[in-house]
Design a protein around this motif. Structure first.
Motif, PDB file in Angstrom:
ATOM      1  N   HIS A  36     -12.534   6.614  -2.348  1.00 16.55           N
ATOM      2  CA  HIS A  36     -13.242   5.138  -1.912  1.00 16.55           C
ATOM      3  C   HIS A  36     -12.110   4.340  -1.131  1.00 16.55           C
ATOM      4  O   HIS A  36     -12.736   3.587  -0.489  1.00 16.55           O
ATOM      5  CB  HIS A  36     -13.751   4.424  -3.166  1.00 16.55           C
ATOM      6  N   GLN A  37     -10.996   4.808  -1.336  1.00 19.20           N
ATOM      7  CA  GLN A  37      -9.902   3.766  -0.688  1.00 19.20           C
ATOM      8  C   GLN A  37     -10.156   3.450   0.878  1.00 19.20           C
ATOM      9  O   GLN A  37     -10.257   2.477   1.184  1.00 19.20           O
ATOM     10  CB  GLN A  37      -8.469   4.198  -0.816  1.00 19.20           C
ATOM     11  N   GLU A  38     -10.606   4.484   1.419  1.00 19.05           N
ATOM     12  CA  GLU A  38     -10.785   4.585   2.975  1.00 19.05           C
ATOM     13  C   GLU A  38     -11.804   3.587   3.307  1.00 19.05           C
ATOM     14  O   GLU A  38     -11.807   2.933   4.496  1.00 19.05           O
ATOM     15  CB  GLU A  38     -11.443   5.841   3.368  1.00 19.05           C
ATOM     16  N   TYR A  39     -12.704   3.462   2.387  1.00 22.28           N
ATOM     17  CA  TYR A  39     -13.796   2.388   2.723  1.00 22.28           C
ATOM     18  C   TYR A  39     -13.654   1.082   2.049  1.00 22.28           C
ATOM     19  O   TYR A  39     -14.434   0.076   2.292  1.00 22.28           O
ATOM     20  CB  TYR A  39     -15.069   2.751   2.411  1.00 22.28           C
ATOM     21  N   GLY A  40     -12.478   0.790   1.275  1.00 15.88           N
ATOM     22  CA  GLY A  40     -12.187  -0.654   1.048  1.00 15.88           C
ATOM     23  C   GLY A  40     -12.967  -0.792  -0.327  1.00 15.88           C
ATOM     24  O   GLY A  40     -12.758  -1.962  -0.891  1.00 15.88           O
ATOM     25  N   LYS A 171      -7.249  -7.498  -1.447  1.00 14.63           N
ATOM     26  CA  LYS A 171      -7.635  -6.995  -0.051  1.00 14.63           C
ATOM     27  C   LYS A 171      -7.252  -8.103   0.891  1.00 14.63           C
ATOM     28  O   LYS A 171      -7.003  -7.844   2.006  1.00 14.63           O
ATOM     29  CB  LYS A 171      -9.264  -7.114  -0.229  1.00 14.63           C
ATOM     30  N   LEU A 172      -7.438  -9.355   0.433  1.00 16.91           N
ATOM     31  CA  LEU A 172      -7.018 -10.412   1.400  1.00 16.91           C
ATOM     32  C   LEU A 172      -5.391 -10.395   1.692  1.00 16.91           C
ATOM     33  O   LEU A 172      -5.163 -10.701   2.945  1.00 16.91           O
ATOM     34  CB  LEU A 172      -7.193 -11.836   0.939  1.00 16.91           C
ATOM     35  N   LEU A 173      -4.688  -9.901   0.905  1.00 16.14           N
ATOM     36  CA  LEU A 173      -3.231  -9.483   1.289  1.00 16.14           C
ATOM     37  C   LEU A 173      -2.966  -8.214   1.789  1.00 16.14           C
ATOM     38  O   LEU A 173      -1.954  -7.954   2.162  1.00 16.14           O
ATOM     39  CB  LEU A 173      -2.297  -9.868   0.068  1.00 16.14           C
ATOM     40  N   GLY A 174      -4.047  -7.642   2.362  1.00 17.62           N
ATOM     41  CA  GLY A 174      -3.997  -6.136   2.917  1.00 17.62           C
ATOM     42  C   GLY A 174      -3.499  -5.021   2.014  1.00 17.62           C
ATOM     43  O   GLY A 174      -3.197  -3.960   2.549  1.00 17.62           O
ATOM     44  N   LEU A 175      -3.900  -5.174   0.749  1.00 20.93           N
ATOM     45  CA  LEU A 175      -3.527  -4.229  -0.212  1.00 20.93           C
ATOM     46  C   LEU A 175      -4.786  -3.251  -0.272  1.00 20.93           C
ATOM     47  O   LEU A 175      -5.997  -3.707  -0.321  1.00 20.93           O
ATOM     48  CB  LEU A 175      -3.259  -4.644  -1.620  1.00 20.93           C
ATOM     49  N   ALA A 176      -4.740  -1.957  -0.761  1.00 22.86           N
ATOM     50  CA  ALA A 176      -5.575  -1.076  -0.850  1.00 22.86           C
ATOM     51  C   ALA A 176      -6.468  -1.125  -2.077  1.00 22.86           C
ATOM     52  O   ALA A 176      -5.950  -1.506  -2.859  1.00 22.86           O
ATOM     53  CB  ALA A 176      -4.932   0.617  -0.641  1.00 22.86           C
ATOM     54  N   TYR A 177      -7.698  -0.618  -1.945  1.00 25.37           N
ATOM     55  CA  TYR A 177      -8.665  -0.683  -3.206  1.00 25.37           C
ATOM     56  C   TYR A 177      -8.082   0.295  -4.276  1.00 25.37           C
ATOM     57  O   TYR A 177      -7.562   1.383  -3.817  1.00 25.37           O
ATOM     58  CB  TYR A 177     -10.004  -0.443  -2.718  1.00 25.37           C
ATOM     59  N   PRO A 178      -8.307   0.011  -5.497  1.00 26.23           N
ATOM     60  CA  PRO A 178      -8.503  -1.309  -6.289  1.00 26.23           C
ATOM     61  C   PRO A 178      -7.193  -2.167  -6.212  1.00 26.23           C
ATOM     62  O   PRO A 178      -6.074  -1.414  -7.107  1.00 26.23           O
ATOM     63  CB  PRO A 178      -9.106  -0.817  -7.579  1.00 26.23           C
ATOM     64  N   GLY A 179      -7.011  -3.303  -5.875  1.00 23.75           N
ATOM     65  CA  GLY A 179      -5.940  -3.890  -5.863  1.00 23.75           C
ATOM     66  C   GLY A 179      -5.188  -4.456  -6.760  1.00 23.75           C
ATOM     67  O   GLY A 179      -4.091  -5.022  -6.863  1.00 23.75           O
ATOM     68  N   GLY A 180      -5.986  -4.365  -7.908  1.00 24.73           N
ATOM     69  CA  GLY A 180      -5.530  -5.188  -9.156  1.00 24.73           C
ATOM     70  C   GLY A 180      -4.056  -4.670  -9.526  1.00 24.73           C
ATOM     71  O   GLY A 180      -3.051  -5.655  -9.770  1.00 24.73           O
ATOM     72  N   PRO A 181      -3.791  -3.532  -9.614  1.00 25.10           N
ATOM     73  CA  PRO A 181      -2.395  -3.078 -10.089  1.00 25.10           C
ATOM     74  C   PRO A 181      -1.090  -3.398  -8.979  1.00 25.10           C
ATOM     75  O   PRO A 181      -0.028  -3.815  -9.351  1.00 25.10           O
ATOM     76  CB  PRO A 181      -2.197  -1.513 -10.323  1.00 25.10           C
ATOM     77  N   ALA A 182      -1.823  -3.247  -7.645  1.00 24.15           N
ATOM     78  CA  ALA A 182      -0.733  -3.602  -6.553  1.00 24.15           C
ATOM     79  C   ALA A 182      -0.537  -5.064  -6.585  1.00 24.15           C
ATOM     80  O   ALA A 182       0.673  -5.379  -6.321  1.00 24.15           O
ATOM     81  CB  ALA A 182      -1.698  -3.135  -5.310  1.00 24.15           C
ATOM     82  N   ILE A 183      -1.418  -5.986  -6.693  1.00 25.32           N
ATOM     83  CA  ILE A 183      -1.190  -7.398  -6.571  1.00 25.32           C
ATOM     84  C   ILE A 183      -0.422  -7.906  -7.844  1.00 25.32           C
ATOM     85  O   ILE A 183       0.689  -8.694  -7.336  1.00 25.32           O
ATOM     86  CB  ILE A 183      -2.635  -8.105  -6.293  1.00 25.32           C
ATOM     87  N   SER A 184      -0.630  -7.277  -8.859  1.00 29.43           N
ATOM     88  CA  SER A 184       0.200  -7.943  -9.928  1.00 29.43           C
ATOM     89  C   SER A 184       1.745  -7.356  -9.673  1.00 29.43           C
ATOM     90  O   SER A 184       2.690  -7.829 -10.368  1.00 29.43           O
ATOM     91  CB  SER A 184      -0.432  -7.293 -11.248  1.00 29.43           C
TER      92      SER A 184
END
Ligand code: KG4
Ligand code: ZN
Length: 349
Positions: A36-40, A171-184
């Motif tokens: 799904h990442q490709e589709y955000g 997503k607003l910061l340009g991080l891939a879906y699902p951004g939870g782990p990445a933004i933290s």
């Protein structure tokens, strides 16, 4: 009694075998995140088709690792809702097809009940009653849990769920879906003093939440940068967002503990894997005032996000008295799924 659990409500196919005597025998999981990442975000039709591809191979894997055959399974539990209709239908049809072929009793499980009970699978399970904070991609609720099926809603989000706020802000910061782990993760290198985002409903005197304004605050902050954001700018925004969201979650949990006078808090759902949330809750629980102290229980990290183990376990809890009360299980293999299904409609176990 051995219960087979099948989860397919969103973008994870989960299969597990739970034995009421021996505990969790095995579990197998396939996450569709990469697809799904490709589709955000999750594409429902792709999700359904992938569940079709994965369900039976994962079942073979779970059976092999538990070293049992389908004939030894006593009952089949599957996620009946809430979730994506097509995705739910795949799990339900696989479950009911197997049940019909082998004449096993069936039970449709509420996905949130699966999450709520998942901390009971941990090596240090909580006893009832407890307060549960359910924080997933689709839900944010505080609940009083007095037993299996005895749930009282204390408060919930009025708009976005906490996981949704994580994913949209990421997503607003340009991080891939699902951004939870990445933004933290990004937030750990951010400066907490740069952005002071609003703490929505912090003083609302109830146990409800609202996170859509926080996401808008992130958008406004991102737009204020005249040029492209540097990695440090992004980390600072991420830090401001994570600090604000976690402040609200922790404050509401403290209020719920005070109001219910319970001493056990259980965290469930994908956002329960968040390390900043865990650290902040542990600190709040160890208050210097003994009267305000409470204990926090978490599911194993792998059982925070969607999985089959929590569905097999919830099935086993509901079917505990199957031998004395055979009417608890259904031999009706004509299934229907419930994409929208309030937890309050569940009967006590
Ligand atoms: O419970 P879950 O797997 O699915 C639903 O039932 O919704 O939760 C998925 C959500 C996603 O929004 C994901 O970004 C979030 O949980 N999530 C996290 C973390 N791990 C998963 N959010 C923040 N920090 C994490 N470490
Ligand atoms: Zn879930």
């Amino acid at each position: 009694m051995i219960v087979l659990g099948i989860e397919s409500s969103c973008d994870e196919t989960g299969i597990a075998l739970y034995d009421t005597e021996r505990g969790l025998l095995s579990h197998a999981l396939h996450s569709q995140i990469a697809m799904h990442q490709e589709y955000g975000g999750v594409v429902p039709e792709l999700a359904s088709r992938d569940h079709v591809r994965r369900a039976l191979p994962l079942l073979q894997q779970a059976l092999a690792s538990a070293q049992i055959t389908m004939r030894e399974v006593d009952a089949i539990a599957y996620t009946q809702g809430p979730g994506l209709a097509g995705a739910l239908l795949v799990g339900a049809s696989v479950a009911c097809g197997l049940g019909f072929a082998l004449q096993k009793p069936m039970i449709g499980i509420h996905h949130l009940e699966g999450h709520l009970l998942s901390p009971l699978l941990a090596s240090r399970p909580p006893e009832f009653p407890f307060v549960a904070l359910l924080v997933s991609g689709g839900h944010t609720q505080l609940m009083r849990v007095d037993g299996v099926g005895r749930y009282t809603l204390l408060g919930e989000t009025l708009d976005d769920a906490a996981g949704e706020a994580f994913d949209k802000s990421a997503k607003l910061l340009g991080l891939a879906y699902p951004g939870g782990p990445a933004i933290s993760q990004l937030a750990t290198s951010g400066d907490p003093a740069v952005h002071q985002f609003p703490r929505p409903m912090l003083h609302s005197k109830d146990l409800n939440f609202s996170f859509s304004g926080l996401k808008t605050a992130v958008l406004t902050a991102v737009k204020k940068y005249p040029d492209a954001l540097t990695e440090q700018d992004k980390a600072n925004v991420a830090r401001g967002f994570v600090d604000a969201l976690i402040d609200v979650l922790v404050a509401k949990c403290k209020t719920a503990m005070k109001e219910t006078r319970l001493k056990r808090l259980v965290i469930a759902g994908g956002v329960g894997a968040n390390q900043q949330l865990r650290a902040a809750l542990n600190a709040a629980a160890a208050s210097s005032n003994p009267k305000k102290r409470f204990e926090v229980y978490y599911p194993e990290l792998e059982f925070c996000t969607d999985n089959g183990a929590m569905i097999a376990f919830a099935g086993a809890m509901r079917l505990r008295q199957l031998k004395e009360k055979p009417e608890l299980a259904s031999y009706d293999y004509s299934f229907n799924v419930k994409p929208r299904w309030p937890l309050s409609e569940l009967p006590p176990a």
